[in-house]
Design a protein around this motif. Structure first.
Motif, PDB file in Angstrom:
ATOM      1  N   VAL A 435       9.181  39.885  58.959  1.00  0.00           N
ATOM      2  CA  VAL A 435      10.654  38.805  60.233  1.00  0.00           C
ATOM      3  C   VAL A 435      11.205  39.937  60.714  1.00  0.00           C
ATOM      4  CG1 VAL A 435       9.858  36.408  59.082  1.00  0.00           C
ATOM      5  CG2 VAL A 435      11.925  38.211  59.177  1.00  0.00           C
ATOM      6  N   ASP A 437      13.759  39.146  62.982  1.00  0.00           N
ATOM      7  CA  ASP A 437      15.194  38.526  63.133  1.00  0.00           C
ATOM      8  C   ASP A 437      15.536  37.995  61.543  1.00  0.00           C
ATOM      9  OD1 ASP A 437      17.400  36.894  64.171  1.00  0.00           O
ATOM     10  OD2 ASP A 437      16.813  35.474  65.849  1.00  0.00           O
ATOM     11  N   ILE A 440      17.582  32.326  60.581  1.00  0.00           N
ATOM     12  CA  ILE A 440      15.853  31.904  61.252  1.00  0.00           C
ATOM     13  C   ILE A 440      16.038  30.117  60.641  1.00  0.00           C
ATOM     14  CG2 ILE A 440      14.372  31.984  58.646  1.00  0.00           C
ATOM     15  CD1 ILE A 440      12.257  32.169  59.995  1.00  0.00           C
ATOM     16  N   SER A 461      11.995  30.645  64.869  1.00  0.00           N
ATOM     17  CA  SER A 461      12.584  31.574  64.938  1.00  0.00           C
ATOM     18  C   SER A 461      13.521  31.279  66.766  1.00  0.00           C
ATOM     19  CB  SER A 461      12.104  33.234  65.239  1.00  0.00           C
ATOM     20  OG  SER A 461      11.306  32.603  66.311  1.00  0.00           O
ATOM     21  N   ASP A 465      12.477  28.950  69.752  1.00  0.00           N
ATOM     22  CA  ASP A 465      12.385  27.714  68.670  1.00  0.00           C
ATOM     23  C   ASP A 465      12.323  26.530  69.591  1.00  0.00           C
ATOM     24  OD1 ASP A 465      14.091  27.380  71.265  1.00  0.00           O
ATOM     25  OD2 ASP A 465      16.001  27.915  70.932  1.00  0.00           O
TER      26      ASP A 465
END
Length: 520
Positions: A435, A437, A440, A461, A465
């Protein structure tokens, strides 16, 4: 009308009393802190938390998850709750320290004063007699009656001490879970057991006209409510203001735990006569009909204001797994965030310090939380779990500076109640994705319908979303004596290589999911 069992969540080993118009019910909390929960009700059906009797117990290394030690399946068991001459009494034994504890308070909300009773007494029950002499009964298969000193500090020298009941038939579980009462001048002792003949938990009662006399009786209730031969038994009895008697017992319901069941009874010729079956639906008058109960589980925005002493009291539905390290967590460092700091190396989830938990509730429930993993070190795991011996979780972890999302579960080929797992076993990784980002949103979903006892994990994420994506397997959970507790949602962080990492949790959401005709 309300469904029965009245709470589809883990509240075992119940004792219940009424003080004027208010019912109080205590339950086993074992390794959870704060511990020894007492619930409050005005109708015996709807309940809320009144108090946790203690914040921590004895600060032992095992209670703190230190040096590879733990108290899973131990801790406080089967408390006796009584009210006598303006004082509340809670007595229980802790199976890790092998001590018997007595907490007293003139107010249910506390403060509670801690005492010890000399000796160790399995599943004990207090009895305050009309002449102010105090007794307890306790044991397994062989039930002892012991008179206590006036201050309850231990057995009274020269006081009454005798065996009042002995198991006389072949059994899987001998008489235990004692509850003692004096009603209309007659003494009653209630127990749970599993005889070979019954093949499941049943409720028994023995009665005598005096404490020196013969206690006679046997099984008084044998019912599984049509649920997997899971007998309803063990608990206290209580009367309503209008003189109606009920028993609050419990029933094993797989991975969600042991759940409370109300059973009506009457007294005929000096002996209790239980309903032939526990009713699937029940209605009782409330002593405060318009009372609004606080929920037993719930969401949390993690916005807290310290009190005058600078301390923070979390929502009453939260409990720590074992004794917390208060230097390693905060909800004030970053308002709106539950932050955990790593202070030691741990082999797996079961040794993670400051895991913050809530009970799961049937027939199904979900927990959602946003996790910021930017403070993780290599080898750290932080995420959302279903905590049980056969746990499952979704978590962020870091490896060589790269963050991954993983789903891990601990499986067993032995689904028996007595099967155990190796403490150091980390579980199997069923999924891993990189991942990019560091923040989460995670979801854990649990389904307990008809003992299906499965959990699934999802994520989304900030870039996408609107869509939940599943991760890993649908995991089968088993209730076992290794933890001896229903599974719980938990927020956790543990380190496998170096300490000092942090995990920030925010916007925790709890969703109960009901299905038509799903059962209790």
């Amino acid at each position: 009308m309300f469904r029965n069992p009245v709470i589809w969540a883990d509240y075992p080993d119940l004792d219940v009393i009424r003080v004027e118009d208010t019912y109080y019910m205590v339950s086993t909390t074992m390794h959870m802190m704060p511990g020894c929960v007492i619930l409050r009700s005005y109708d015996l059906i709807q309940w809320e938390v009144a108090v946790h009797v203690f914040d921590v117990l004895d600060h032992t290394p095992a209670q703190r998850l230190e040096d590879g030690q733990h108290i899973y399946g131990k801790g406080m068991w089967a408390a006796s709750l009584r009210y006598h001459n303006g004082t509340f009494y809670v007595m229980f034994a802790a199976n890790d320290t092998r001590r018997t504890y007595l907490y007293t308070s003139v107010n249910i909300a506390g403060p509670w004063e801690k005492h010890y009773i000399e000796g160790f007494y399995h599943d004990g029950s207090l009895l305050f007699d009309d002449d102010d002499r105090v007794y307890m009964i306790y044991g397994n298969a062989e039930i002892h009656l012991t008179e206590l000193k006036e201050d309850l500090s231990g057995p009274k020298p020269g006081g009454l001490h005798r065996i009042i009941v002995q198991e006389q038939q072949p059994y899987h579980l001998g008489y235990e879970g004692a509850h003692m009462y004096k009603i209309d001048g007659r003494y009653y002792a209630f127990f749970i057991h599993i005889s070979h003949a019954a093949g499941r938990r049943t409720q028994a009662c023995f009665a005598a006209d005096s404490l020196e006399g013969d206690f006679e009786g046997g099984d008084v209730f044998n019912d599984d409510m049509g649920y997997f031969n899971s007998g309803v038994a063990q608990g206290g009895i209580v009367d309503t203001p209008d003189g109606t008697w009920l028993a609050m017992l419990f029933q094993d319901h797989g991975a969600v735990g042991r759940i409370p069941v109300l059973v009506p009874l009457i007294f005929e010729n000096g002996f209790p006569v239980f309903a032939k079956q526990a009713p699937a639906m029940i209605e009782l008058p409330s002593t405060r009909p318009n009372y609004a109960y606080r929920p037993l589980v719930g969401s949390d925005s993690f916005h807290y204001t310290p009190d005058e002493q600078g301390e923070v009291r979390l929502m009453e539905w939260w409990q720590w797994n074992h004794t917390p390290d208060d230097t390693m967590w905060s909800v004030t460092d970053k308002p709106g965030t539950y932050r955990i700091r790593s202070g030691r190396i741990s082999p797996n989830l079961t040794f993670a310090v400051n895991t913050l938990t809530q009970r799961t509730i049937g027939p199904a429930c979900e927990a959602v939380v946003t996790l910021d993993g930017s403070g993780l070190n290599d080898g750290d795991y932080a995420g959302l779990c279903l905590l049980i011996g056969t746990y499952g979780f979704i978590a962020l972890t870091k490896e060589s500076g790269q963050i991954y999302l993983v789903m891990i579960a601990r499986e067993t080929e032995d689904s028996s109640l007595f099967g155990s797992l190796i403490d150091q076993e980390p579980g199997t990784e069923f999924a891993r994705i990189p991942v990019y980002d560091e923040t989460i949103t995670l979801k854990a979903a649990a389904d307990f319908t008809n003992n299906i006892d499965i959990c699934q994990f999802y994520y989304k994420s900030r870039q996408n979303d609107e869509v939940w994506k599943p991760l890993g397997i649908t995991h089968q959970m088993f209730y076992k004596l290794d933890h001896f507790m229903g599974c719980r949602f938990g927020l956790f962080l543990y380190s496998t290589r170096e300490t000092g990492g942090t995990a920030d949790f925010s916007n925790f959401q709890y969703h109960q999911i009901d299905f038509p005709n799903a059962g209790p």
